[in-house]
Design a protein around this motif. Structure first.
Motif, PDB file in Angstrom:
ATOM      1  N   ALA A 115      37.651 -29.238 -21.646  1.00  0.00           N
ATOM      2  CA  ALA A 115      38.392 -30.502 -21.618  1.00  0.00           C
ATOM      3  C   ALA A 115      39.627 -30.436 -22.507  1.00  0.00           C
ATOM      4  CB  ALA A 115      37.485 -31.650 -22.050  1.00  0.00           C
ATOM      5  N   ILE A 116      39.457 -29.879 -23.712  1.00  0.00           N
ATOM      6  CA  ILE A 116      40.575 -29.774 -24.656  1.00  0.00           C
ATOM      7  C   ILE A 116      41.658 -28.852 -24.093  1.00  0.00           C
ATOM      8  CG2 ILE A 116      41.246 -29.071 -26.986  1.00  0.00           C
ATOM      9  CD1 ILE A 116      38.282 -29.662 -27.802  1.00  0.00           C
ATOM     10  N   HIS A 117      41.242 -27.722 -23.526  1.00  0.00           N
ATOM     11  CA  HIS A 117      42.189 -26.764 -22.957  1.00  0.00           C
ATOM     12  C   HIS A 117      42.960 -27.361 -21.785  1.00  0.00           C
ATOM     13  CE1 HIS A 117      43.864 -23.291 -20.969  1.00  0.00           C
ATOM     14  NE2 HIS A 117      43.075 -23.473 -19.913  1.00  0.00           N
ATOM     15  N   GLN A 118      42.252 -27.983 -20.865  1.00  0.00           N
ATOM     16  CA  GLN A 118      42.898 -28.511 -19.664  1.00  0.00           C
ATOM     17  C   GLN A 118      43.836 -29.670 -19.970  1.00  0.00           C
ATOM     18  OE1 GLN A 118      39.663 -29.285 -16.933  1.00  0.00           O
ATOM     19  NE2 GLN A 118      39.050 -27.134 -16.902  1.00  0.00           N
ATOM     20  N   ALA A 119      43.573 -30.374 -21.089  1.00  0.00           N
ATOM     21  CA  ALA A 119      44.456 -31.468 -21.483  1.00  0.00           C
ATOM     22  C   ALA A 119      45.651 -30.976 -22.299  1.00  0.00           C
ATOM     23  CB  ALA A 119      43.675 -32.510 -22.285  1.00  0.00           C
ATOM     24  N   GLY A 120      45.659 -29.675 -22.639  1.00  0.00           N
ATOM     25  CA  GLY A 120      46.812 -29.085 -23.312  1.00  0.00           C
ATOM     26  C   GLY A 120      46.855 -29.270 -24.814  1.00  0.00           C
ATOM     27  N   PHE A 121      45.702 -29.497 -25.444  1.00  0.00           N
ATOM     28  CA  PHE A 121      45.668 -29.733 -26.887  1.00  0.00           C
ATOM     29  C   PHE A 121      45.267 -28.469 -27.648  1.00  0.00           C
ATOM     30  CE2 PHE A 121      45.503 -33.947 -25.186  1.00  0.00           C
ATOM     31  CZ  PHE A 121      46.130 -34.745 -26.125  1.00  0.00           C
ATOM     32  N   ARG A 173      19.840 -19.680 -24.671  1.00  0.00           N
ATOM     33  CA  ARG A 173      20.925 -19.740 -25.661  1.00  0.00           C
ATOM     34  C   ARG A 173      22.004 -18.693 -25.363  1.00  0.00           C
ATOM     35  NH1 ARG A 173      19.648 -22.874 -30.255  1.00  0.00           N
ATOM     36  NH2 ARG A 173      17.429 -23.365 -30.500  1.00  0.00           N
ATOM     37  N   CYS A 174      21.593 -17.548 -24.861  1.00  0.00           N
ATOM     38  CA  CYS A 174      22.569 -16.511 -24.518  1.00  0.00           C
ATOM     39  C   CYS A 174      23.453 -16.953 -23.353  1.00  0.00           C
ATOM     40  CB  CYS A 174      21.853 -15.207 -24.171  1.00  0.00           C
ATOM     41  SG  CYS A 174      21.182 -14.336 -25.609  1.00  0.00           S
ATOM     42  N   VAL A 175      22.866 -17.634 -22.377  1.00  0.00           N
ATOM     43  CA  VAL A 175      23.662 -18.161 -21.261  1.00  0.00           C
ATOM     44  C   VAL A 175      24.665 -19.187 -21.783  1.00  0.00           C
ATOM     45  CG1 VAL A 175      23.591 -19.499 -19.124  1.00  0.00           C
ATOM     46  CG2 VAL A 175      21.850 -17.740 -19.565  1.00  0.00           C
ATOM     47  N   ARG A 176      24.191 -20.085 -22.653  1.00  0.00           N
ATOM     48  CA  ARG A 176      25.085 -21.095 -23.230  1.00  0.00           C
ATOM     49  C   ARG A 176      26.193 -20.444 -24.047  1.00  0.00           C
ATOM     50  NH1 ARG A 176      22.503 -25.133 -27.461  1.00  0.00           N
ATOM     51  NH2 ARG A 176      22.593 -23.224 -28.714  1.00  0.00           N
ATOM     52  N   TYR A 177      25.838 -19.428 -24.814  1.00  0.00           N
ATOM     53  CA  TYR A 177      26.827 -18.739 -25.644  1.00  0.00           C
ATOM     54  C   TYR A 177      27.889 -18.066 -24.775  1.00  0.00           C
ATOM     55  CZ  TYR A 177      28.833 -15.747 -29.254  1.00  0.00           C
ATOM     56  OH  TYR A 177      29.696 -15.122 -30.116  1.00  0.00           O
ATOM     57  N   SER A 178      27.470 -17.496 -23.651  1.00  0.00           N
ATOM     58  CA  SER A 178      28.405 -16.858 -22.734  1.00  0.00           C
ATOM     59  C   SER A 178      29.406 -17.874 -22.181  1.00  0.00           C
ATOM     60  CB  SER A 178      27.642 -16.191 -21.589  1.00  0.00           C
ATOM     61  OG  SER A 178      28.520 -15.590 -20.676  1.00  0.00           O
ATOM     62  N   LEU A 179      28.912 -19.055 -21.786  1.00  0.00           N
ATOM     63  CA  LEU A 179      29.792 -20.112 -21.296  1.00  0.00           C
ATOM     64  C   LEU A 179      30.725 -20.598 -22.402  1.00  0.00           C
ATOM     65  CD1 LEU A 179      27.165 -22.139 -19.236  1.00  0.00           C
ATOM     66  CD2 LEU A 179      29.030 -20.737 -18.308  1.00  0.00           C
ATOM     67  N   GLN A 180      30.188 -20.709 -23.603  1.00  0.00           N
ATOM     68  CA  GLN A 180      30.977 -21.140 -24.753  1.00  0.00           C
ATOM     69  C   GLN A 180      32.095 -20.145 -25.055  1.00  0.00           C
ATOM     70  OE1 GLN A 180      28.830 -22.105 -28.543  1.00  0.00           O
ATOM     71  NE2 GLN A 180      30.010 -20.389 -29.349  1.00  0.00           N
ATOM     72  N   ARG A 181      31.753 -18.871 -25.080  1.00  0.00           N
ATOM     73  CA  ARG A 181      32.737 -17.846 -25.404  1.00  0.00           C
ATOM     74  C   ARG A 181      33.854 -17.808 -24.359  1.00  0.00           C
ATOM     75  NH1 ARG A 181      30.801 -11.889 -27.192  1.00  0.00           N
ATOM     76  NH2 ARG A 181      30.241 -11.647 -24.984  1.00  0.00           N
ATOM     77  N   ARG A 182      33.481 -17.966 -23.104  1.00  0.00           N
ATOM     78  CA  ARG A 182      34.495 -17.970 -22.044  1.00  0.00           C
ATOM     79  C   ARG A 182      35.437 -19.162 -22.196  1.00  0.00           C
ATOM     80  NH1 ARG A 182      33.303 -18.073 -15.491  1.00  0.00           N
ATOM     81  NH2 ARG A 182      35.498 -18.028 -14.835  1.00  0.00           N
ATOM     82  N   ALA A 183      34.872 -20.341 -22.507  1.00  0.00           N
ATOM     83  CA  ALA A 183      35.706 -21.538 -22.662  1.00  0.00           C
ATOM     84  C   ALA A 183      36.626 -21.416 -23.874  1.00  0.00           C
ATOM     85  CB  ALA A 183      34.824 -22.775 -22.789  1.00  0.00           C
ATOM     86  N   LEU A 184      36.109 -20.881 -24.965  1.00  0.00           N
ATOM     87  CA  LEU A 184      36.917 -20.727 -26.174  1.00  0.00           C
ATOM     88  C   LEU A 184      38.038 -19.703 -25.983  1.00  0.00           C
ATOM     89  CD1 LEU A 184      34.177 -20.844 -28.960  1.00  0.00           C
ATOM     90  CD2 LEU A 184      36.104 -22.413 -28.718  1.00  0.00           C
ATOM     91  N   SER A 185      37.787 -18.692 -25.149  1.00  0.00           N
ATOM     92  CA  SER A 185      38.797 -17.648 -24.935  1.00  0.00           C
ATOM     93  C   SER A 185      40.045 -18.190 -24.257  1.00  0.00           C
ATOM     94  CB  SER A 185      38.202 -16.505 -24.099  1.00  0.00           C
ATOM     95  OG  SER A 185      37.985 -16.913 -22.755  1.00  0.00           O
ATOM     96  N   LYS A 186      39.918 -19.307 -23.547  1.00  0.00           N
ATOM     97  CA  LYS A 186      41.055 -19.906 -22.845  1.00  0.00           C
ATOM     98  C   LYS A 186      41.771 -20.949 -23.698  1.00  0.00           C
ATOM     99  CE  LYS A 186      38.791 -19.431 -18.323  1.00  0.00           C
ATOM    100  NZ  LYS A 186      38.306 -20.173 -17.132  1.00  0.00           N
ATOM    101  N   LEU A 187      41.148 -21.341 -24.802  1.00  0.00           N
ATOM    102  CA  LEU A 187      41.633 -22.452 -25.616  1.00  0.00           C
ATOM    103  C   LEU A 187      42.548 -21.969 -26.737  1.00  0.00           C
ATOM    104  CD1 LEU A 187      41.393 -25.504 -26.352  1.00  0.00           C
ATOM    105  CD2 LEU A 187      39.344 -24.910 -27.675  1.00  0.00           C
ATOM    106  N   ASP A 188      43.569 -22.753 -27.046  1.00  0.00           N
ATOM    107  CA  ASP A 188      44.410 -22.498 -28.218  1.00  0.00           C
ATOM    108  C   ASP A 188      43.638 -23.030 -29.421  1.00  0.00           C
ATOM    109  OD1 ASP A 188      46.322 -22.179 -30.136  1.00  0.00           O
ATOM    110  OD2 ASP A 188      47.939 -23.102 -28.987  1.00  0.00           O
ATOM    111  N   VAL A 189      42.806 -22.168 -30.017  1.00  0.00           N
ATOM    112  CA  VAL A 189      41.872 -22.598 -31.050  1.00  0.00           C
ATOM    113  C   VAL A 189      42.127 -21.873 -32.358  1.00  0.00           C
ATOM    114  CG1 VAL A 189      40.137 -20.881 -30.345  1.00  0.00           C
ATOM    115  CG2 VAL A 189      39.410 -22.942 -31.595  1.00  0.00           C
ATOM    116  N   SER A 190      41.933 -22.590 -33.443  1.00  0.00           N
ATOM    117  CA  SER A 190      41.935 -22.012 -34.781  1.00  0.00           C
ATOM    118  C   SER A 190      40.603 -22.350 -35.431  1.00  0.00           C
ATOM    119  CB  SER A 190      43.076 -22.595 -35.626  1.00  0.00           C
ATOM    120  OG  SER A 190      44.334 -22.308 -35.048  1.00  0.00           O
ATOM    121  N   TYR A 191      40.142 -21.473 -36.314  1.00  0.00           N
ATOM    122  CA  TYR A 191      38.848 -21.682 -36.962  1.00  0.00           C
ATOM    123  C   TYR A 191      39.036 -22.075 -38.423  1.00  0.00           C
ATOM    124  CZ  TYR A 191      36.881 -19.677 -32.756  1.00  0.00           C
ATOM    125  OH  TYR A 191      36.538 -19.447 -31.453  1.00  0.00           O
ATOM    126  N   ALA A 192      38.279 -23.078 -38.835  1.00  0.00           N
ATOM    127  CA  ALA A 192      38.296 -23.537 -40.222  1.00  0.00           C
ATOM    128  C   ALA A 192      36.998 -23.084 -40.882  1.00  0.00           C
ATOM    129  CB  ALA A 192      38.435 -25.054 -40.287  1.00  0.00           C
TER     130      ALA A 192
END
Length: 407
Positions: A115-121, A173-192
């Motif tokens: 959602a965050i990625h597709q909205a451009g944030f 959990r591994c399936v969820r992690y795989s989906l999570q990693r794929r979504a994060l790879s497309k996102l302009d994300v920084s880690y705190a």
């Protein structure tokens, strides 16, 4: 320059360290003049959120969904959550807005990142635990009771039965992690990262994504609750936290038993009844509110944080020090260990070792040492309160947000 922050968290109420920090962040950033909006998956909104624009998507966590299959599927990818967050973000401009995510695995799902990625944030993900680096979130083998450093989703990771519940849950959990990693790879994300200890452990799993150390705010009790009970009149050791295996509470109880110490265990969890039966001489209080916990800080000689896992920080240890009187005993491999060592406000022991923990606790029979540690706690009190205040957190966070938006 940042004007708006959308804080995303599993719950709208305080029910753990990440939600406690999220609520403190709401107050701090709002007081600093930012427009704050809160997006949660479940929970009765905390009073802190009374005057804050907010949306709570669901009525329960995925695990508590009465329809188990539905809950499990939503935990993997919740379309309802994705649509709701998209609606919230439509009211903001990506050029002056940061989406700050604190937690998502219990009631939101990885769909928030899409959602965050597709909205451009641009997003900031606070690393309170290890879910960005490990399918079970702990870098811990709950079956063996020891840390696990296998690479996420590697063959060894996939075959290892490390989950609290079952191997089937590990696969989930591994399936969820795989989906999570794929979504994060497309996102302009920084880690705190909440400290350098966590940054060192987690950053290799985050690829080339920018990372910043953003220390969490900590509530200071000292101004109202500081207790002046002399060290020689304090008795026993205190544990505060979840009564779960990874928190090392059994290690603590065994050290207390072998050393003949008196002790109090505050908290609830799956191991509570077992430990109450096994260690009848230890006082188990169950869950207590903050005020009652603070009163115990004034009657014990030290707080012990016996974690078996790589404790990301150890919020309770710094809260105890902020009473202005309570030294701590913490594992050498933990986020708070460098601070304790630098300030001389407690003792370190070898993580996972009963003998090392017992030896550290025995050292506190020395009234001179105990008085010295308490003096160091008091000497560093104002510095810790100021550096961990909401105001200081807001300054650090806004600096990070502006760097991200300006890059």
């Amino acid at each position: 320059m940042v004007k708006n922050v959308v804080i995303v968290n599993d719950t709208a109420c305080v029910c753990g360290g990440d939600s406690q920090v999220a609520m403190a962040a709401v107050e701090a950033l709002r007081d600093a003049g930012l427009n704050v909006t809160y997006f949660a998956g479940t929970g009765q909104p905390d009073p802190v959120l009374e005057d804050v624009p907010k949306m709570v998507v669901g009525k329960c966590t995925f695990a508590d969904d009465p329809f188990k299959v539905r809950g499990a599927l939503r935990g993997l990818w919740c379309l309802e959550t994705k649509r709701a967050l998209t609606t919230i973000l439509a009211d903001f401009d990506p050029s002056d807005t940061i989406v700050h995510v604190h937690s998502w695995t219990h009631a939101l799902s990885p769909s928030i990142f899409a959602a965050i990625h597709q909205a451009g944030f641009r997003a900031v993900v606070s690393v309170h635990d290890y879910f960005v680096a490990c399918p079970n979130g702990g870098l811990f083998d709950f079956q063996q009771g020891a840390p696990c450093c296998e690479e996420a989703l590697s063959r060894k990771c996939m075959l290892r039965n490390c989950d609290k519940r079952s191997y089937a849950q590990k696969v989930y959990r591994c399936v969820r992690y795989s989906l999570q990693r794929r979504a994060l790879s497309k996102l302009d994300v920084s880690y705190a990262y909440i400290d350098e200890f966590v940054e060192k452990i987690v950053s290799p799993s985050c690829g080339f994504a920018p990372g910043y150390v953003l220390e969490n705010p900590v509530t200071a009790f000292a101004s109202a609750c500081c207790d002046d009970t002399p060290g020689e009149d304090r008795d026993g050791f205190l544990y505060v936290g979840r009564v779960e295996r990874e928190k090392g509470v059994e290690l603590f109880c065994e050290a207390v038993y072998e050393g003949g110490f008196s002790a109090t265990v505050v908290g609830d969890g799956s191991r509570l009844e077992v430990l109450k039966g096994r260690y009848p001489d230890i006082r188990f209080t169950g869950w207590l509110d903050a005020r009652r916990i603070v009163s115990l800080y004034g009657t014990h000689k030290a707080l012990v944080m016996p974690s078996l896992w790589f404790e990301p920080f150890g919020l309770v240890a710094l809260e105890a020090q902020m009473t202005g009187s309570l030294p701590v005993v913490v594992p050498d491999e933990s986020g708070i260990a460098p601070l304790v060592s630098l300030q001389g406000t407690g003792l370190l022991f070898e993580r996972g070792s009963v003998e090392s923990l017992k030896a550290a606790m025995c050292r506190l029979d020395d009234d001179t040492l105990l008085a010295s540690l308490r003096a160091s706690v008091r000497e560093n009190l104002n510095q810790n309160i100021n550096e961990r205040s909401g105001r200081a957190y807001a300054v650090r966070a806004i600096r990070v947000y502006d760097q991200i938006l300006g890059s």
